[in-house]
Design a protein around this motif. Structure first.
Motif, PDB file in Angstrom:
ATOM      1  N   GLU A  81       0.824  -1.207   0.000  1.00  0.00           N
ATOM      2  CA  GLU A  81       0.000   0.000   0.000  1.00  0.00           C
ATOM      3  C   GLU A  81       0.862   1.262   0.000  1.00  0.00           C
ATOM      4  O   GLU A  81       0.365   2.347  -0.286  1.00  0.00           O
ATOM      5  N   HIS A  82       2.145   1.134   0.277  1.00  0.00           N
ATOM      6  CA  HIS A  82       3.053   2.284   0.337  1.00  0.00           C
ATOM      7  C   HIS A  82       3.779   2.546  -0.977  1.00  0.00           C
ATOM      8  O   HIS A  82       4.295   3.644  -1.188  1.00  0.00           O
ATOM      9  N   ALA A  83       3.840   1.561  -1.846  1.00  0.00           N
ATOM     10  CA  ALA A  83       4.556   1.684  -3.128  1.00  0.00           C
ATOM     11  C   ALA A  83       4.038   0.584  -4.052  1.00  0.00           C
ATOM     12  O   ALA A  83       4.151  -0.586  -3.733  1.00  0.00           O
ATOM     13  N   PHE A  84       3.484   0.988  -5.200  1.00  0.00           N
ATOM     14  CA  PHE A  84       2.861   0.004  -6.074  1.00  0.00           C
ATOM     15  C   PHE A  84       2.951   0.448  -7.528  1.00  0.00           C
ATOM     16  O   PHE A  84       3.379   1.561  -7.829  1.00  0.00           O
ATOM     17  N   GLY A  85       2.559  -0.461  -8.407  1.00  0.00           N
ATOM     18  CA  GLY A  85       2.553  -0.190  -9.836  1.00  0.00           C
ATOM     19  C   GLY A  85       1.151  -0.350 -10.399  1.00  0.00           C
ATOM     20  O   GLY A  85       0.183  -0.548  -9.669  1.00  0.00           O
ATOM     21  N   TRP A  86       1.064  -0.294 -11.718  1.00  0.00           N
ATOM     22  CA  TRP A  86      -0.232  -0.399 -12.390  1.00  0.00           C
ATOM     23  C   TRP A  86      -0.948  -1.709 -12.071  1.00  0.00           C
ATOM     24  O   TRP A  86      -2.164  -1.740 -11.944  1.00  0.00           O
ATOM     25  N   ALA A  87      -0.200  -2.791 -11.965  1.00  0.00           N
ATOM     26  CA  ALA A  87      -0.823  -4.108 -11.781  1.00  0.00           C
ATOM     27  C   ALA A  87      -1.640  -4.193 -10.498  1.00  0.00           C
ATOM     28  O   ALA A  87      -2.569  -4.998 -10.414  1.00  0.00           O
ATOM     29  N   GLU A  88      -1.324  -3.366  -9.510  1.00  0.00           N
ATOM     30  CA  GLU A  88      -2.048  -3.409  -8.236  1.00  0.00           C
ATOM     31  C   GLU A  88      -3.325  -2.570  -8.265  1.00  0.00           C
ATOM     32  O   GLU A  88      -4.080  -2.552  -7.298  1.00  0.00           O
ATOM     33  N   LEU A  89      -3.570  -1.889  -9.366  1.00  0.00           N
ATOM     34  CA  LEU A  89      -4.744  -1.027  -9.480  1.00  0.00           C
ATOM     35  C   LEU A  89      -5.787  -1.705 -10.355  1.00  0.00           C
ATOM     36  O   LEU A  89      -5.727  -1.639 -11.578  1.00  0.00           O
ATOM     37  N   LYS A  90      -6.726  -2.367  -9.721  1.00  0.00           N
ATOM     38  CA  LYS A  90      -7.744  -3.121 -10.458  1.00  0.00           C
ATOM     39  C   LYS A  90      -8.532  -2.242 -11.421  1.00  0.00           C
ATOM     40  O   LYS A  90      -8.992  -2.697 -12.458  1.00  0.00           O
ATOM     41  N   GLN A  91      -8.684  -0.962 -11.092  1.00  0.00           N
ATOM     42  CA  GLN A  91      -9.454  -0.044 -11.925  1.00  0.00           C
ATOM     43  C   GLN A  91      -8.644   0.513 -13.096  1.00  0.00           C
ATOM     44  O   GLN A  91      -9.169   1.275 -13.900  1.00  0.00           O
ATOM     45  N   ALA A  92      -7.407   0.109 -13.260  1.00  0.00           N
ATOM     46  CA  ALA A  92      -6.527   0.640 -14.314  1.00  0.00           C
ATOM     47  C   ALA A  92      -6.758  -0.104 -15.628  1.00  0.00           C
ATOM     48  O   ALA A  92      -5.969  -0.941 -16.029  1.00  0.00           O
ATOM     49  N   SER A  93      -7.828   0.214 -16.313  1.00  0.00           N
ATOM     50  CA  SER A  93      -8.188  -0.513 -17.535  1.00  0.00           C
ATOM     51  C   SER A  93      -7.316  -0.145 -18.734  1.00  0.00           C
ATOM     52  O   SER A  93      -6.968  -1.006 -19.540  1.00  0.00           O
ATOM     53  N   LYS A  94      -6.960   1.116 -18.899  1.00  0.00           N
ATOM     54  CA  LYS A  94      -6.142   1.526 -20.044  1.00  0.00           C
ATOM     55  C   LYS A  94      -4.758   0.877 -19.968  1.00  0.00           C
ATOM     56  O   LYS A  94      -4.192   0.498 -20.972  1.00  0.00           O
ATOM     57  N   TRP A  95      -4.220   0.767 -18.752  1.00  0.00           N
ATOM     58  CA  TRP A  95      -2.926   0.110 -18.589  1.00  0.00           C
ATOM     59  C   TRP A  95      -3.025  -1.337 -19.065  1.00  0.00           C
ATOM     60  O   TRP A  95      -2.178  -1.830 -19.797  1.00  0.00           O
ATOM     61  N   ARG A  96      -4.062  -2.021 -18.669  1.00  0.00           N
ATOM     62  CA  ARG A  96      -4.234  -3.417 -19.066  1.00  0.00           C
ATOM     63  C   ARG A  96      -4.382  -3.545 -20.578  1.00  0.00           C
ATOM     64  O   ARG A  96      -3.825  -4.443 -21.186  1.00  0.00           O
ATOM     65  N   ASP A  97      -5.119  -2.626 -21.181  1.00  0.00           N
ATOM     66  CA  ASP A  97      -5.311  -2.653 -22.632  1.00  0.00           C
ATOM     67  C   ASP A  97      -4.011  -2.416 -23.392  1.00  0.00           C
ATOM     68  O   ASP A  97      -3.801  -2.959 -24.464  1.00  0.00           O
ATOM     69  N   ASN A  98      -3.138  -1.589 -22.834  1.00  0.00           N
ATOM     70  CA  ASN A  98      -1.892  -1.239 -23.519  1.00  0.00           C
ATOM     71  C   ASN A  98      -0.718  -2.114 -23.094  1.00  0.00           C
ATOM     72  O   ASN A  98       0.372  -1.996 -23.645  1.00  0.00           O
ATOM     73  N   ARG A  99      -0.899  -2.944 -22.100  1.00  0.00           N
ATOM     74  CA  ARG A  99       0.076  -3.937 -21.650  1.00  0.00           C
ATOM     75  C   ARG A  99       1.502  -3.444 -21.543  1.00  0.00           C
ATOM     76  O   ARG A  99       2.429  -4.089 -21.963  1.00  0.00           O
ATOM     77  N   CYS A 100       1.717  -2.328 -20.975  1.00  0.00           N
ATOM     78  CA  CYS A 100       3.040  -1.768 -20.665  1.00  0.00           C
ATOM     79  C   CYS A 100       4.186  -2.737 -20.876  1.00  0.00           C
ATOM     80  O   CYS A 100       4.573  -3.444 -19.968  1.00  0.00           O
ATOM     81  N   ALA A 101       4.747  -2.774 -22.032  1.00  0.00           N
ATOM     82  CA  ALA A 101       5.889  -3.644 -22.303  1.00  0.00           C
ATOM     83  C   ALA A 101       7.085  -3.175 -21.492  1.00  0.00           C
ATOM     84  O   ALA A 101       7.301  -1.993 -21.312  1.00  0.00           O
TER      85      ALA A 101
END
Length: 167
Positions: free
Chosen positions: A142-162
């Motif tokens: 909860e103190h330091a995280f990335g996109w994968a920990e944000l369930k609501q981050a749909s655009k990140w999932r769609d773009n699959r941050c290579a």
């Protein structure tokens, strides 16, 4: 990771340019910093950005890491995940993000971190680098995280941050 009331989302993104800021190899990136940063500042949900000298075409490049002028940082605060996602993948920023390998070295370590800050707090670079180190050392929390920990981050999932190079 759910964002509680009374908090905003901070993010730090670090990268090492392939060449000094005045080198032709990074000229296109440098020439567009003001344009992209200016767009970000006008986006709904934008709160704050760590600024550099204010000199045109320099962005935050004066905020070098470890005394290395090619190692640069971008530190911003957003109202929420949706606002940051819209800027990153719903504007011209996406075109530069997709071409980042042209201007930035491939970093072996994690180079991006997010965390929650109380509304009104403006994190400093040292605080942000500590969060990045915490994520590298301990993994997401909860103190330091990335996109994968944000369930609501749909655009990140769609773009699959290579995993190629820094943003």
């Amino acid at each position: 990771m759910k964002q509680p009331n009374g908090y905003h989302l901070a993010e730090l993104n670090v990268g090492r340019l392939l060449a000094p800021t005045d080198d032709p190899r990074v000229a296109e990136f440098m020439a567009n910093l003001d344009r992209v940063n200016g767009l970000g500042k006008r986006m709904p949900g934008f709160v704050w950005m760590m600024e550099g000298s204010g000199e045109p075409g320099t962005g935050n490049t004066e905020n070098a890491i470890g005394g290395d002028p090619q190692f640069v940082a971008n530190l911003t605060v957003w109202e929420d995940v949706a606002s940051l996602e819209q800027f990153v993948w719903g504007t011209i920023h996406k075109q530069f993000y997709e071409r980042r390998q042209e201007w930035f070295e491939l970093l072996g370590d994690q180079h991006f971190v997010m965390w929650l800050v109380p509304i009104g707090h403006r994190p400093g670079l040292d605080e942000a680098l500590e969060r990045l180190e915490q994520l590298r050392r301990d993994g997401p929390s909860e103190h330091a995280f990335g996109w994968a920990e944000l369930k609501q981050a749909s655009k990140w999932r769609d773009n699959r941050c290579a995993e190629v190079a820094a943003e």
